[in-house]
Design an enzyme around this catalytic site. Structure first.
Site, PDB file in Angstrom:
ATOM      1  N   LYS B  30     -11.044   0.417  -8.858  1.00  0.00           N
ATOM      2  CA  LYS B  30      -9.682   0.934  -8.805  1.00  0.00           C
ATOM      3  C   LYS B  30      -9.759   2.448  -8.969  1.00  0.00           C
ATOM      4  O   LYS B  30     -10.255   2.941  -9.971  1.00  0.00           O
ATOM      5  CB  LYS B  30      -8.827   0.322  -9.909  1.00  0.00           C
ATOM      6  CG  LYS B  30      -7.368   0.693  -9.765  1.00  0.00           C
ATOM      7  CD  LYS B  30      -6.492  -0.061 -10.739  1.00  0.00           C
ATOM      8  CE  LYS B  30      -5.040   0.233 -10.400  1.00  0.00           C
ATOM      9  NZ  LYS B  30      -4.746   1.675 -10.308  1.00  0.00           N
ATOM     10  N   ARG B  35      -2.114   7.555  -3.955  1.00  0.00           N
ATOM     11  CA  ARG B  35      -2.122   6.692  -2.775  1.00  0.00           C
ATOM     12  C   ARG B  35      -1.382   7.358  -1.625  1.00  0.00           C
ATOM     13  O   ARG B  35      -0.192   7.654  -1.729  1.00  0.00           O
ATOM     14  CB  ARG B  35      -1.478   5.342  -3.081  1.00  0.00           C
ATOM     15  CG  ARG B  35      -1.706   4.338  -1.947  1.00  0.00           C
ATOM     16  CD  ARG B  35      -1.502   2.953  -2.413  1.00  0.00           C
ATOM     17  NE  ARG B  35      -1.727   1.980  -1.378  1.00  0.00           N
ATOM     18  CZ  ARG B  35      -1.333   0.722  -1.474  1.00  0.00           C
ATOM     19  NH1 ARG B  35      -0.685   0.313  -2.546  1.00  0.00           N
ATOM     20  NH2 ARG B  35      -1.580  -0.125  -0.504  1.00  0.00           N
ATOM     21  N   PHE B 111      -9.336   2.176   1.469  1.00  0.00           N
ATOM     22  CA  PHE B 111      -9.591   0.769   1.173  1.00  0.00           C
ATOM     23  C   PHE B 111      -9.073  -0.189   2.228  1.00  0.00           C
ATOM     24  O   PHE B 111      -9.291  -1.390   2.112  1.00  0.00           O
ATOM     25  CB  PHE B 111      -9.156   0.347  -0.233  1.00  0.00           C
ATOM     26  CG  PHE B 111      -7.831   0.839  -0.714  1.00  0.00           C
ATOM     27  CD1 PHE B 111      -7.764   1.791  -1.713  1.00  0.00           C
ATOM     28  CD2 PHE B 111      -6.663   0.325  -0.191  1.00  0.00           C
ATOM     29  CE1 PHE B 111      -6.541   2.229  -2.176  1.00  0.00           C
ATOM     30  CE2 PHE B 111      -5.437   0.755  -0.660  1.00  0.00           C
ATOM     31  CZ  PHE B 111      -5.377   1.720  -1.657  1.00  0.00           C
TER      32      PHE B 111
END
Lengths: 176, 123
Positions: B30, B35, B111
């Site tokens: 993580k 983001r 990701f």
């Protein structure tokens, strides 16, 4: 395409790219992956079902995250400038007084002091109920709430490895 | 850019649970970053927050790097992050320059890929 197939494509797309990396994979065994999280001191992990798609959007149970770090809200009782930048003195209300919980790195630059002065929060004396082991503090009235994550607390309830996330009231301090 | 990438993007958000183990699942670090979805259409790149705010101008080096990825259209889901000397991502040091704590330059940790070669890959 499934999550697993997209991962394969992603790795090919960014291979050899400058400044772009596929997110690091941990052990495929969740227990070992969690040990890696704790040993390396990272924030946590995100587990994913490789057969899932991305269609739903929003909150999903095909992606599950676990965090090693805890989160909390703290009253800012003062600020202090160090060579590495400004730090905030955090506290929580306990037995009617403001209890010192630690020092968190805020950032560099002189804007914080100016902003606080213009917010009229600065006061001459400490708002904490006990002596605080920090020198050169600009004390503040307990009106500003900071959000921070931390790994753990000491026996004296002081935060270990705290990281500042933001002010709870986003309009509380204007830095620009 | 969004005109040539024909979908409204609704980002997935993981559910917070206690540490767990599910056979067949994969586990990813993580990242404690910011983001941002990366949109690429030809040489045109945008970095957009989960609330739809554009932050492209903050990361010119990343824009260049994303522009030079293969393929004419691309949508990546990931985080912009900086890493300290222990290779731990540090949200608190993102956007700082001249801090006493040494970090990497901002990098893009991808990701997921949601669109590539003109195809929506989410289904």
């Amino acid at each position: 395409m499934t999550s697993g197939e997209r991962r394969g494509l992603l790795e090919r797309l960014v291979e050899g790219a400058n400044l772009i990396f596929p997110v690091r994979r941990l052990s495929a065994d969740g227990h070992k992956a969690w040990e890696e999280v704790l040993a390396r001191g990272i924030e946590g992990y995100v587990g994913k079902d490789p057969s899932s798609t991305y269609l739903s959007g929003g909150p999903t149970r095909s992606w599950l995250k676990s965090k090693a770090r805890r989160e909390g809200r703290f009253i800012v009782g003062g600020v202090v400038e160090r060579t590495e930048g400004w730090s905030l003195l955090l506290g929580t209300i306990q037995s009617g007084g403001l209890r010192y919980r630690g020092l968190v790195h805020f950032g560099v630059g002189g804007r914080l002091a100016d902003a606080l002065a213009s917010n009229r929060l600065v006061r001459p004396t400490s708002p904490f109920s006990e002596r605080v082991p920090v020198h050169g503090v600009t004390w503040l009235d307990p009106g500003l709430v900071a959000e921070a994550t931390y790994s753990d607390v000491t026996p004296a309830r002081v935060l270990r490895a705290p990281v500042f996330r933001g002010f709870a009231d986003k309009g509380a301090i204007r830095l620009t | 850019v969004s005109r040539s990438i024909p979908f409204e993007l609704q980002l997935l958000h993981p559910t917070l649970v206690k540490p767990f183990y599910r056979p067949g699942w994969v586990y990813e670090e993580k990242v404690d970053g910011w983001r941002l979805v990366a949109y690429k259409a030809g040489g045109n790149v945008r970095l957009v927050s989960r609330k739809g705010v554009e932050h492209t101008a903050r990361f010119p080096d990343l824009v260049k790097a994303i522009a030079s990825l293969p393929g004419t259209t691309l949508v990546l889901d990931g985080e912009v992050a900086v890493f300290d000397e222990r290779l731990v991502s540090r949200f608190d040091l993102l956007g700082e320059s001249g801090a006493a704590v040494p970090t990497t330059r901002p990098v893009y940790i991808a990701f997921d890929v949601l669109h590539a070669r003109g195809r929506d890959l989410r289904a």
